[in-house]
Write an enzyme that holds these catalytic residues in place. Structure first.
Site, PDB file in Angstrom:
ATOM      1  N   LYS A   1       0.847  -1.203   0.000  1.00 42.07           N
ATOM      2  CA  LYS A   1       0.000   0.000   0.000  1.00 42.07           C
ATOM      3  C   LYS A   1       0.877   1.246   0.000  1.00 42.07           C
ATOM      4  O   LYS A   1       1.700   1.431   0.888  1.00 42.07           O
ATOM      5  CB  LYS A   1      -0.912  -0.006   1.233  1.00 42.07           C
ATOM      6  CG  LYS A   1      -1.700   1.294   1.460  1.00 42.07           C
ATOM      7  CD  LYS A   1      -2.644   1.180   2.656  1.00 42.07           C
ATOM      8  CE  LYS A   1      -3.292   2.526   2.983  1.00 42.07           C
ATOM      9  NZ  LYS A   1      -4.191   2.459   4.167  1.00 42.07           N
TER      10      LYS A   1
ATOM     11  N   ASP B   1      -2.495   9.994   4.056  1.00 43.27           N
ATOM     12  CA  ASP B   1      -3.902   9.624   4.231  1.00 43.27           C
ATOM     13  C   ASP B   1      -4.600  10.636   5.131  1.00 43.27           C
ATOM     14  O   ASP B   1      -4.575  10.516   6.351  1.00 43.27           O
ATOM     15  CB  ASP B   1      -4.013   8.217   4.820  1.00 43.27           C
ATOM     16  CG  ASP B   1      -5.467   7.774   4.946  1.00 43.27           C
ATOM     17  OD1 ASP B   1      -6.348   8.457   4.364  1.00 43.27           O
ATOM     18  OD2 ASP B   1      -5.713   6.747   5.616  1.00 43.27           O
TER      19      ASP B   1
ATOM     20  N   LYS C   1     -10.076  12.744   8.423  1.00 48.13           N
ATOM     21  CA  LYS C   1      -9.705  12.279   9.758  1.00 48.13           C
ATOM     22  C   LYS C   1      -9.668  13.459  10.721  1.00 48.13           C
ATOM     23  O   LYS C   1      -9.066  14.482  10.412  1.00 48.13           O
ATOM     24  CB  LYS C   1      -8.303  11.650   9.722  1.00 48.13           C
ATOM     25  CG  LYS C   1      -8.243  10.270   9.120  1.00 48.13           C
ATOM     26  CD  LYS C   1      -6.829   9.720   9.190  1.00 48.13           C
ATOM     27  CE  LYS C   1      -6.678   8.415   8.434  1.00 48.13           C
ATOM     28  NZ  LYS C   1      -7.369   7.272   9.033  1.00 48.13           N
TER      29      LYS C   1
ATOM     30  N   ASP D   1       1.526   5.986   5.861  1.00 50.28           N
ATOM     31  CA  ASP D   1       0.559   5.117   5.188  1.00 50.28           C
ATOM     32  C   ASP D   1       1.107   4.514   3.888  1.00 50.28           C
ATOM     33  O   ASP D   1       0.404   3.787   3.195  1.00 50.28           O
ATOM     34  CB  ASP D   1      -0.747   5.888   4.935  1.00 50.28           C
ATOM     35  CG  ASP D   1      -1.974   4.999   5.072  1.00 50.28           C
ATOM     36  OD1 ASP D   1      -1.863   3.919   5.669  1.00 50.28           O
ATOM     37  OD2 ASP D   1      -3.046   5.393   4.562  1.00 50.28           O
TER      38      ASP D   1
ATOM     39  N   ASP E   1     -12.196   7.161   3.784  1.00 49.65           N
ATOM     40  CA  ASP E   1     -11.003   6.859   4.576  1.00 49.65           C
ATOM     41  C   ASP E   1     -10.637   5.372   4.504  1.00 49.65           C
ATOM     42  O   ASP E   1      -9.565   4.974   4.946  1.00 49.65           O
ATOM     43  CB  ASP E   1     -11.228   7.297   6.024  1.00 49.65           C
ATOM     44  CG  ASP E   1      -9.937   7.420   6.798  1.00 49.65           C
ATOM     45  OD1 ASP E   1      -8.863   7.373   6.170  1.00 49.65           O
ATOM     46  OD2 ASP E   1     -10.001   7.577   8.037  1.00 49.65           O
TER      47      ASP E   1
ATOM     48  N   GLU F   1      -9.498   3.743   2.073  1.00 48.56           N
ATOM     49  CA  GLU F   1      -8.955   3.910   0.724  1.00 48.56           C
ATOM     50  C   GLU F   1      -7.892   2.877   0.389  1.00 48.56           C
ATOM     51  O   GLU F   1      -7.675   2.551  -0.766  1.00 48.56           O
ATOM     52  CB  GLU F   1      -8.362   5.327   0.575  1.00 48.56           C
ATOM     53  CG  GLU F   1      -6.910   5.511   1.067  1.00 48.56           C
ATOM     54  CD  GLU F   1      -6.739   5.272   2.555  1.00 48.56           C
ATOM     55  OE1 GLU F   1      -7.735   5.400   3.296  1.00 48.56           O
ATOM     56  OE2 GLU F   1      -5.611   4.960   2.998  1.00 48.56           O
TER      57      GLU F   1
ATOM     58  N   ARG G   1      -7.685  -0.370   0.899  1.00 50.03           N
ATOM     59  CA  ARG G   1      -8.228  -1.590   0.279  1.00 50.03           C
ATOM     60  C   ARG G   1      -8.585  -1.344  -1.185  1.00 50.03           C
ATOM     61  O   ARG G   1      -8.530  -2.255  -2.005  1.00 50.03           O
ATOM     62  CB  ARG G   1      -9.433  -2.071   1.092  1.00 50.03           C
ATOM     63  CG  ARG G   1     -10.556  -1.058   1.179  1.00 50.03           C
ATOM     64  CD  ARG G   1     -11.553  -1.369   2.287  1.00 50.03           C
ATOM     65  NE  ARG G   1     -11.012  -1.042   3.613  1.00 50.03           N
ATOM     66  CZ  ARG G   1     -11.642  -1.257   4.762  1.00 50.03           C
ATOM     67  NH1 ARG G   1     -12.822  -1.831   4.765  1.00 50.03           N
ATOM     68  NH2 ARG G   1     -11.095  -0.920   5.914  1.00 50.03           N
TER      69      ARG G   1
HETATM   70  N1  BES Z   1      -4.334   4.202   6.999  1.00 56.43           N
HETATM   71  C1  BES Z   1      -5.490   3.942   7.756  1.00 56.43           C
HETATM   72  C2  BES Z   1      -5.290   2.864   8.810  1.00 56.43           C
HETATM   73  C3  BES Z   1      -4.365   3.184   9.951  1.00 56.43           C
HETATM   74  C4  BES Z   1      -4.806   3.870  11.059  1.00 56.43           C
HETATM   75  C5  BES Z   1      -3.055   2.746   9.921  1.00 56.43           C
HETATM   76  C6  BES Z   1      -3.948   4.133  12.095  1.00 56.43           C
HETATM   77  C7  BES Z   1      -2.181   2.997  10.956  1.00 56.43           C
HETATM   78  C8  BES Z   1      -2.632   3.693  12.055  1.00 56.43           C
HETATM   79  C9  BES Z   1      -6.612   3.484   6.844  1.00 56.43           C
HETATM   80  O1  BES Z   1      -6.627   4.013   5.570  1.00 56.43           O
HETATM   81  C10 BES Z   1      -7.877   3.932   7.480  1.00 56.43           C
HETATM   82  O2  BES Z   1      -8.110   5.093   7.549  1.00 56.43           O
HETATM   83  N2  BES Z   1      -8.659   2.974   7.957  1.00 56.43           N
HETATM   84  C11 BES Z   1      -9.878   3.251   8.602  1.00 56.43           C
HETATM   85  C12 BES Z   1     -10.892   2.310   8.041  1.00 56.43           C
HETATM   86  C13 BES Z   1     -12.291   2.642   8.411  1.00 56.43           C
HETATM   87  C14 BES Z   1     -12.739   3.913   7.733  1.00 56.43           C
HETATM   88  C15 BES Z   1     -13.149   1.470   7.993  1.00 56.43           C
HETATM   89  C16 BES Z   1      -9.678   3.036  10.089  1.00 56.43           C
HETATM   90  O3  BES Z   1      -8.951   2.129  10.470  1.00 56.43           O
HETATM   91  O4  BES Z   1     -10.214   3.806  10.861  1.00 56.43           O
HETATM   92 ZN    ZN Z   2      -4.855   4.620   4.821  1.00 59.07          ZN
HETATM   93 MN    MN Z   3      -7.655   5.870   5.477  1.00 59.67          MN
END
Ligand code: BES
Ligand code: ZN
Ligand code: MN
Length: 494
Positions: A257, A262, A269, A280, A339, A341, A343
């Site tokens: 990824k 992000d 966020k 990220d 968010d 994104e 996947r």
């Molecule tokens: N990059 C984040 C995941 C992440 C969060 C990695 C904190 C490392 C530390 C990912 O893109 C994300 O935002 N995931 C969301 C998914 C949700 C919207 C289903 C999350 O984990 O809150």
């Molecule tokens: Zn992310």
């Molecule tokens: Mn995200």
């Protein structure tokens, strides 16, 4: 830094490091008489008992002598060993010591293969001494250690040690590359710069790199990557790195990824969750680090790295919740939250992987906060339907002192990702929209590992929840990106 192996100590050393097991405190054979006496005195006071993680600094004349505890011999493991090496070197570095002798008595190195012991110790040494301080003024930068000499008991051990140190140096090059890429601030570490760094790998033997620009990504119909990138002024890149070792059979494909920042996109966020989102792209950086190390070592493997790279930003043209995207294989995805994104961009890469007739596909991604909540930042989550692959990856990680923990993929997670109006949606939970988030994300990815006939390649997903530490880091390694995954995968390939 110079890292060498010897059987006798050099005159130039400014500090000596001596490792001791709690239950073998009498083993002082590599020390000089005066040093032995100093250690014996400390042992009498019980200020130092050889407990795991314990470090004492003694002065023998003007020479510093660090004694380092490894705990009971039977309980010592590679993680303890690596942490001991890292911690003592960071302490020495803070004293601006530049020439260090690491004394390894016979008994210390004998609880695992000596070359593995040397290899992991070497990686840990390089890791400990690395600081991301490019942006600090000169006086505040860490003082580089110039030389580490591993002093071992005899010729036989030194031959094995030389092998391990050499391997360790190559692996460390990969690990530090990953860390550097991850630590670089996001406005600098754009998809283009990431691609430039990938292109640079062509300097290594047997590596060729292909970078797809936006037009070429459009031609491949990677609708998810294009949608995620649209909110950013930066052009997306799709990076393909091929390492062709002697074994030119079906490749192991590594997918990383590469979200260079992000922000969450329109599903922005809130503070403080946006902080650290420069990391990220650490999935991408991990893949590049693995391939760099593999090339340096000349591994006999065929490895292809695939990196979808872009930024996730809000703008008037950003992709929106309620949008329906079409992935490279024609499958449609309802967007419920911009968010989620990672996947999406991985979906296109996993579909692309099908065209490479892979032996197996392993993806690395900072995919979910849920995984970090579940496991903390020392282990990463491992998701795969293949028991065999899971066991192999787990064994590799254990051998070199990293930690994975298998979490489920399965029907209930897959079902949770179904959509009323599209083939799949990018958000889902089991029992509650927020439940099982790490596994529903994995289920989303799994959907794209199958071709239209329903055949899937062997696949594993590693949610890199432990790929970076907070600002302050740990006793054995500074904060920021920690390079998790590179050592495991090199061990897996070796
Ligand atoms: N990059 C984040 C995941 C992440 C969060 C990695 C904190 C490392 C530390 C990912 O893109 C994300 O935002 N995931 C969301 C998914 C949700 C919207 C289903 C999350 O984990 O809150
Ligand atoms: Zn992310
Ligand atoms: Mn995200």
């Amino acid at each position: 830094m110079n890292s060498t192996v010897k059987i006798s100590r050099s005159k130039k050393e400014q500090a000596v490091v001596y490792f001791l097991y709690e239950d073998k405190l009498k083993e002082l054979s590599l020390l000089e008489k005066k040093e032995q006496d100093a250690v014996k005195t400390v042992l009498k006071t019980k200020d130092f008992e050889g407990k795991n993680g314990q470090i004492s600094l003694l002065y023998v004349g003007e020479k510093r002598l660090f004694i380092v505890g490894l705990g009971k011999r039977k309980e010592c493991n590679i993680r303890h060993w690596k942490q001991a090496v890292g911690s003592v070197l960071m302490q020495a570095q803070k004293k601006k010591i530049t020439q260090i002798s690491m004394l390894i008595s016979k008994i210390v190195s004998s609880y695992v293969d000596t070359d593995l012991f040397a290899q992991t110790g070497t990686v840990s040494a390089y890791n400990a001494l690395y600081a991301f301080d490019d942006f600090k003024e000169k006086e505040a930068k860490v003082v580089a250690v110039k030389s580490i000499e591993w002093i071992v008991a005899d010729k036989r051990i030194s031959n094995l040690f030389i092998k391990g140190v050499k391997k360790g140096k190559y692996i460390a090059e990969g690990v530090l590359f990953t860390r550097m890429l991850g630590n670089t601030p996001p406005t600098e570490m754009t998809p283009t710069l990431l691609a430039d760094h990938a292109k640079d790998l062509e300097k290594n033997k047997n590596i060729s790199v292909q970078i797809l620009n936006k037009k070429q990504i459009e031609a491949k119909k990677m609708g998810c990557l294009l949608a995620v990138s649209r909110g950013s002024v930066l052009e997306p890149k799709f990076i393909i790195v091929e390492y062709k070792g002697k074994d030119s059979k079906h490749p192991t494909v590594l997918v990383g990824k590469g979200i260079t920042y992000d922000s969450g996109g329109l599903s922005l966020k809130p503070d403080p969750y946006m902080r650290d989102m420069k990391f990220d792209m650490l999935g991408a950086a991990t893949v590049l680090g693995i391939i760099k190390a593999a090339a340096k070592m000349g591994l006999k493997k065929h490895i292809i790295g695939l990196i979808p790279a872009c930024e996730n930003m809000p703008s008037g043209d950003a992709y929106r919740p309620d949008d329906i995207l079409t992935a490279m294989n024609g499958k449609t995805v309802l967007i419920e939250n911009t968010d989620a994104e990672g996947r999406l961009i991985l979906a296109d890469a996993l579909v692309y992987a099908q065209t490479l007739q892979p032996k197996e596909v392993i993806d690395f991604a900072t995919l979910t906060g849920a995984c970090m909540v579940a496991l903390g930042n020392e282990r990463s989550g491992l998701f795969t339907p293949e028991d065999d692959l899971a066991d192999k990856l787990d064994a590799a990680s254990k051998n070199i002192g990293e930690m994975l923990w298998r979490l489920p993929v399965g029907e209930e997670y897959t079902t949770a990702m179904k959509s009323e109006i599209a083939d799949i949606k990018n958000l889902g939970g089991v029992g509650n929209p927020r439940f099982g988030g790490a596994s529903t994300a994995a289920a989303f990815l799994q959907f794209f590992t199958q071709n239209e006939k329903g055949n899937a390649y062997p696949w594993a997903h590693i949610d890199l929840s432990s790929c970076y530490y907070g600002e302050s880091g740990k006793a054995h390694i500074r904060g920021g990106a920690n390079g998790f995954g590179v050592e495991t995968m090199i061990q897996y390939f070796s």
